[in-house]
Design an enzyme around this catalytic site. Sequence first.
Site, PDB file in Angstrom:
ATOM      1  N   LYS A 246       0.818  -1.208   0.000  1.00 37.20           N
ATOM      2  CA  LYS A 246       0.000   0.000   0.000  1.00 37.20           C
ATOM      3  C   LYS A 246       0.859   1.267   0.000  1.00 37.20           C
ATOM      4  O   LYS A 246       1.384   1.670   1.053  1.00 37.20           O
ATOM      5  CB  LYS A 246      -0.897   0.023   1.253  1.00 37.20           C
ATOM      6  CG  LYS A 246      -1.816  -1.179   1.391  1.00 37.20           C
ATOM      7  CD  LYS A 246      -2.928  -1.126   0.359  1.00 37.20           C
ATOM      8  CE  LYS A 246      -3.910  -2.282   0.531  1.00 37.20           C
ATOM      9  NZ  LYS A 246      -4.619  -2.603  -0.727  1.00 37.20           N
TER      10      LYS A 246
ATOM     11  N   HIS B 257      13.839  -5.813  -4.112  1.00 40.26           N
ATOM     12  CA  HIS B 257      13.778  -7.060  -4.901  1.00 40.26           C
ATOM     13  C   HIS B 257      13.848  -6.827  -6.409  1.00 40.26           C
ATOM     14  O   HIS B 257      13.993  -7.789  -7.162  1.00 40.26           O
ATOM     15  CB  HIS B 257      12.474  -7.816  -4.623  1.00 40.26           C
ATOM     16  CG  HIS B 257      12.298  -8.242  -3.198  1.00 40.26           C
ATOM     17  ND1 HIS B 257      13.248  -8.983  -2.520  1.00 40.26           N
ATOM     18  CD2 HIS B 257      11.289  -8.041  -2.304  1.00 40.26           C
ATOM     19  CE1 HIS B 257      12.817  -9.199  -1.282  1.00 40.26           C
ATOM     20  NE2 HIS B 257      11.634  -8.639  -1.120  1.00 40.26           N
TER      21      HIS B 257
ATOM     22  N   ASP C  22      19.856  -3.170   5.328  1.00 41.62           N
ATOM     23  CA  ASP C  22      18.489  -3.555   4.963  1.00 41.62           C
ATOM     24  C   ASP C  22      17.873  -4.321   6.128  1.00 41.62           C
ATOM     25  O   ASP C  22      18.314  -5.428   6.455  1.00 41.62           O
ATOM     26  CB  ASP C  22      18.585  -4.442   3.709  1.00 41.62           C
ATOM     27  CG  ASP C  22      17.237  -4.858   3.146  1.00 41.62           C
ATOM     28  OD1 ASP C  22      16.303  -5.075   3.945  1.00 41.62           O
ATOM     29  OD2 ASP C  22      17.146  -5.001   1.917  1.00 41.62           O
TER      30      ASP C  22
ATOM     31  N   ASP D 224      14.460  -4.842   6.331  1.00 43.23           N
ATOM     32  CA  ASP D 224      13.208  -5.458   5.873  1.00 43.23           C
ATOM     33  C   ASP D 224      13.274  -6.951   6.226  1.00 43.23           C
ATOM     34  O   ASP D 224      14.358  -7.539   6.254  1.00 43.23           O
ATOM     35  CB  ASP D 224      13.124  -5.273   4.359  1.00 43.23           C
ATOM     36  CG  ASP D 224      11.773  -5.631   3.768  1.00 43.23           C
ATOM     37  OD1 ASP D 224      11.011  -4.715   3.422  1.00 43.23           O
ATOM     38  OD2 ASP D 224      11.486  -6.846   3.621  1.00 43.23           O
TER      39      ASP D 224
ATOM     40  N   HIS E 133      12.486  -9.393   4.518  1.00 38.84           N
ATOM     41  CA  HIS E 133      12.903 -10.197   3.358  1.00 38.84           C
ATOM     42  C   HIS E 133      14.344  -9.841   2.966  1.00 38.84           C
ATOM     43  O   HIS E 133      14.756  -8.691   3.107  1.00 38.84           O
ATOM     44  CB  HIS E 133      11.976  -9.936   2.169  1.00 38.84           C
ATOM     45  CG  HIS E 133      10.536 -10.257   2.442  1.00 38.84           C
ATOM     46  ND1 HIS E 133       9.642  -9.320   2.912  1.00 38.84           N
ATOM     47  CD2 HIS E 133       9.849 -11.419   2.315  1.00 38.84           C
ATOM     48  CE1 HIS E 133       8.459  -9.893   3.072  1.00 38.84           C
ATOM     49  NE2 HIS E 133       8.549 -11.164   2.724  1.00 38.84           N
TER      50      HIS E 133
ATOM     51  N   PHE F  55      25.787  -5.464  -6.291  1.00 34.00           N
ATOM     52  CA  PHE F  55      27.118  -5.103  -5.758  1.00 34.00           C
ATOM     53  C   PHE F  55      27.914  -6.319  -5.294  1.00 34.00           C
ATOM     54  O   PHE F  55      28.879  -6.162  -4.545  1.00 34.00           O
ATOM     55  CB  PHE F  55      26.945  -4.095  -4.602  1.00 34.00           C
ATOM     56  CG  PHE F  55      26.172  -2.874  -5.015  1.00 34.00           C
ATOM     57  CD1 PHE F  55      26.693  -2.004  -5.964  1.00 34.00           C
ATOM     58  CD2 PHE F  55      24.906  -2.610  -4.496  1.00 34.00           C
ATOM     59  CE1 PHE F  55      25.985  -0.884  -6.381  1.00 34.00           C
ATOM     60  CE2 PHE F  55      24.188  -1.492  -4.899  1.00 34.00           C
ATOM     61  CZ  PHE F  55      24.727  -0.628  -5.847  1.00 34.00           C
TER      62      PHE F  55
ATOM     63  N   VAL G 154      31.032  -0.945  -1.995  1.00 35.69           N
ATOM     64  CA  VAL G 154      29.746  -0.846  -1.298  1.00 35.69           C
ATOM     65  C   VAL G 154      29.653  -2.006  -0.307  1.00 35.69           C
ATOM     66  O   VAL G 154      29.820  -3.164  -0.690  1.00 35.69           O
ATOM     67  CB  VAL G 154      28.560  -0.921  -2.292  1.00 35.69           C
ATOM     68  CG1 VAL G 154      27.226  -0.855  -1.550  1.00 35.69           C
ATOM     69  CG2 VAL G 154      28.643   0.189  -3.338  1.00 35.69           C
TER      70      VAL G 154
ATOM     71  N   TYR H 214      32.168  -8.315   1.574  1.00 39.28           N
ATOM     72  CA  TYR H 214      31.437  -7.039   1.554  1.00 39.28           C
ATOM     73  C   TYR H 214      29.941  -7.225   1.321  1.00 39.28           C
ATOM     74  O   TYR H 214      29.215  -6.276   1.103  1.00 39.28           O
ATOM     75  CB  TYR H 214      32.054  -6.083   0.523  1.00 39.28           C
ATOM     76  CG  TYR H 214      33.369  -5.561   1.026  1.00 39.28           C
ATOM     77  CD1 TYR H 214      33.443  -4.349   1.691  1.00 39.28           C
ATOM     78  CD2 TYR H 214      34.538  -6.323   0.908  1.00 39.28           C
ATOM     79  CE1 TYR H 214      34.634  -3.888   2.209  1.00 39.28           C
ATOM     80  CE2 TYR H 214      35.742  -5.882   1.420  1.00 39.28           C
ATOM     81  CZ  TYR H 214      35.784  -4.660   2.075  1.00 39.28           C
ATOM     82  OH  TYR H 214      36.971  -4.213   2.610  1.00 39.28           O
TER      83      TYR H 214
ATOM     84  N   ASP I 191       8.245  -4.967   7.922  1.00 38.16           N
ATOM     85  CA  ASP I 191       7.557  -6.258   7.942  1.00 38.16           C
ATOM     86  C   ASP I 191       8.185  -7.303   8.861  1.00 38.16           C
ATOM     87  O   ASP I 191       7.700  -8.438   8.937  1.00 38.16           O
ATOM     88  CB  ASP I 191       7.367  -6.820   6.515  1.00 38.16           C
ATOM     89  CG  ASP I 191       8.589  -6.647   5.645  1.00 38.16           C
ATOM     90  OD1 ASP I 191       9.641  -6.238   6.171  1.00 38.16           O
ATOM     91  OD2 ASP I 191       8.492  -6.923   4.431  1.00 38.16           O
TER      92      ASP I 191
HETATM   93 ZN   LIG Z   1       9.749  -7.234   2.907  1.00 39.89          ZN
END
Ligand SMILES: [Zn+2]
Length: 382
Positions: free
Chosen positions: A31, A141, A174, A176, A178, A187, A193, A223, A265
């Site tokens: 959403k 993703h 990250d 999240d 997932h 990368f 990075v 890395y 999430d």
């Molecule tokens: Zn997710």
Amino acid sequence: MKREKNPACRNVLIYSNRVSDYEYSPSHPFKPARARMMLELLNRYSLFDRNESIIKEPEALKEKHLFYFHTYDYIQVLKKCDRGAYKERWPMHGLGTSDNPVFKGVYDYSVKSAGGTLTGAELILGNRARMVFNPLGGFHHAMRDRAEGFCYINDLVIAIIHLVNSGKRVAYVDIDVHHGDGVQEAFYDMNSVLTISIHESGYTLFPGSGFEYETGEGEGRGYNVNIPLLNYSDDEVYLYAFNKIVPKLLEKFKPDVIVAQLGADAHRTDPLANLNITSNAYGEVVKTINEFAPFIIATGGGGYNPNKAASMWALAWANLTGQKPEDLYAGAVGGMMYGPEKDAGSLYDEPFVLKGTFKDQCMDYAKKIVEYHKNNTFHFHF
Ligand SMILES: [Zn+2]
């Protein structure tokens, strides 16, 4: 560190009603309206200080930026889908599936929602912001030549490449639930990075990757850091694994800019995943990431309990700007718009502690992951 002279621009929220109003489909769990809900909460909790913060519209990505990562063919097909007329599936490019539906304006939506993250990178490169939050972005993703997992354009990869091309040292973190597979792929063979993703294990969750032994290749070895956790893991397990690995790596890597995907999430009420994280651990982790970030671009991402996602992003904003949430409506008579009555007055959850055999299994697994990185990843850095 050089900070923006005009304090009005220290913190920037990327926001557009038009983008937030897009809908994949009425029943689709992703959403874009969560961005509007976050903004409402920032106002309610008195977190949007107009002396320190501004709102900026996302700028649509130009083709030259899209081609930093995506293929020509994929972009052409996505463009054609903008009319919403393509009903047939595009299996080659992941479009027209239930995850990545073709809706009217899908191209416009994608280049603007993803564009906000590049807008953020440009503000930071111009020293016009210390922190930028794009709740409309976070599409970790999206792959070079196809849409995946509700993600059409990989805003994170595009912003990171733009920053690296401008001579910045970038760490990507990250949180999240997932695995950030699209960013990992971009990368995987680079040491310029540092890519870190903490998530529910690919054994039980999409996209089925992000195992500890995926550590990068060639110059990139060490890395790419994955911290998979067992389903049911709670705050204690999460904070243990995060704190044993991430601060050490960030401290050593010394990024100029951190790009943080703050998908919500991992929360225990999320209907699409199985971790038991509360907003308390989430808020802690955001604080820690921020401590290592001279400049930071934060994005949204997953979060399929929309009220909770908006509230966790409001809390993240508070922690990134060093403010305490204060409910302007606390004690007000009448119904609460967000969450049950007991949550009124706080963006923080009641603590939750998992007990018993599950907890032991989760903690043992987290310890195994920490040991793995001590033995196989750290020596590339220390
Ligand atoms: Zn997710």
